[in-house]
Design a protein around this motif. Structure first.
Motif, PDB file in Angstrom:
ATOM      1  N   ASP A 177       0.806  -1.214   0.000  1.00  0.00           N
ATOM      2  CA  ASP A 177       0.000   0.000   0.000  1.00  0.00           C
ATOM      3  C   ASP A 177       0.844   1.272   0.000  1.00  0.00           C
ATOM      4  N   SER A 178       2.147   1.171  -0.245  1.00  0.00           N
ATOM      5  CA  SER A 178       3.007   2.353  -0.210  1.00  0.00           C
ATOM      6  C   SER A 178       3.392   2.799  -1.617  1.00  0.00           C
ATOM      7  N   ARG A 179       2.447   2.789  -2.544  1.00  0.00           N
ATOM      8  CA  ARG A 179       2.739   3.131  -3.933  1.00  0.00           C
ATOM      9  C   ARG A 179       3.145   4.592  -4.095  1.00  0.00           C
ATOM     10  N   LEU A 180       2.498   5.500  -3.389  1.00  0.00           N
ATOM     11  CA  LEU A 180       2.810   6.917  -3.527  1.00  0.00           C
ATOM     12  C   LEU A 180       4.243   7.204  -3.068  1.00  0.00           C
ATOM     13  N   LEU A 181       4.601   6.698  -1.911  1.00  0.00           N
ATOM     14  CA  LEU A 181       5.960   6.897  -1.396  1.00  0.00           C
ATOM     15  C   LEU A 181       6.986   6.259  -2.328  1.00  0.00           C
ATOM     16  N   GLU A 182       6.655   5.103  -2.857  1.00  0.00           N
ATOM     17  CA  GLU A 182       7.554   4.417  -3.775  1.00  0.00           C
ATOM     18  C   GLU A 182       7.786   5.238  -5.041  1.00  0.00           C
ATOM     19  N   HIS A 183       6.740   5.839  -5.578  1.00  0.00           N
ATOM     20  CA  HIS A 183       6.870   6.677  -6.771  1.00  0.00           C
ATOM     21  C   HIS A 183       7.673   7.943  -6.486  1.00  0.00           C
ATOM     22  N   ILE A 184       7.410   8.555  -5.346  1.00  0.00           N
ATOM     23  CA  ILE A 184       8.134   9.779  -4.983  1.00  0.00           C
ATOM     24  C   ILE A 184       9.621   9.488  -4.822  1.00  0.00           C
ATOM     25  N   LEU A 185       9.960   8.415  -4.129  1.00  0.00           N
ATOM     26  CA  LEU A 185      11.362   8.074  -3.942  1.00  0.00           C
ATOM     27  C   LEU A 185      12.025   7.673  -5.256  1.00  0.00           C
ATOM     28  N   GLY A 186      11.293   7.000  -6.106  1.00  0.00           N
ATOM     29  CA  GLY A 186      11.835   6.608  -7.406  1.00  0.00           C
ATOM     30  C   GLY A 186      12.151   7.810  -8.277  1.00  0.00           C
ATOM     31  N   TRP A 187      11.222   8.755  -8.355  1.00  0.00           N
ATOM     32  CA  TRP A 187      11.458   9.951  -9.166  1.00  0.00           C
ATOM     33  C   TRP A 187      12.535  10.837  -8.560  1.00  0.00           C
ATOM     34  N   THR A 188      12.634  10.858  -7.240  1.00  0.00           N
ATOM     35  CA  THR A 188      13.710  11.607  -6.594  1.00  0.00           C
ATOM     36  C   THR A 188      15.065  11.017  -6.980  1.00  0.00           C
ATOM     37  N   LEU A 189      15.157   9.711  -6.992  1.00  0.00           N
ATOM     38  CA  LEU A 189      16.397   9.050  -7.401  1.00  0.00           C
ATOM     39  C   LEU A 189      16.742   9.392  -8.850  1.00  0.00           C
ATOM     40  N   VAL A 190      15.745   9.408  -9.734  1.00  0.00           N
ATOM     41  CA  VAL A 190      15.977   9.735 -11.141  1.00  0.00           C
ATOM     42  C   VAL A 190      16.500  11.165 -11.278  1.00  0.00           C
ATOM     43  N   VAL A 191      15.900  12.095 -10.568  1.00  0.00           N
ATOM     44  CA  VAL A 191      16.319  13.499 -10.656  1.00  0.00           C
ATOM     45  C   VAL A 191      17.726  13.684 -10.102  1.00  0.00           C
ATOM     46  N   VAL A 192      18.024  13.063  -8.966  1.00  0.00           N
ATOM     47  CA  VAL A 192      19.360  13.183  -8.373  1.00  0.00           C
ATOM     48  C   VAL A 192      20.406  12.571  -9.301  1.00  0.00           C
TER      49      VAL A 192
END
Length: 47
Positions: free
Chosen positions: A21-36
């Protein structure tokens, strides 16, 4: 009739990984990794 392993309901074992149920957090962390990673590659001149 006895219940065998082939007919028994399958129970998923919890391995301690991320919850389903942590899809939102997973997406946010994934996109943060991509940007960094993109910023790092840009700053080092590899792109």
């Amino acid at each position: 009739m006895p219940t065998t392993a082939a007919t028994a309901p399958r129970v998923r074992a919890r391995t301690g990984g991320p919850q389903d149920d942590s899809r939102l957090l997973e997406h946010i962390l994934g996109w943060t990794l991509v940007v960094v990673l993109a910023m790092l590659l840009t700053q080092t001149g590899l792109v």
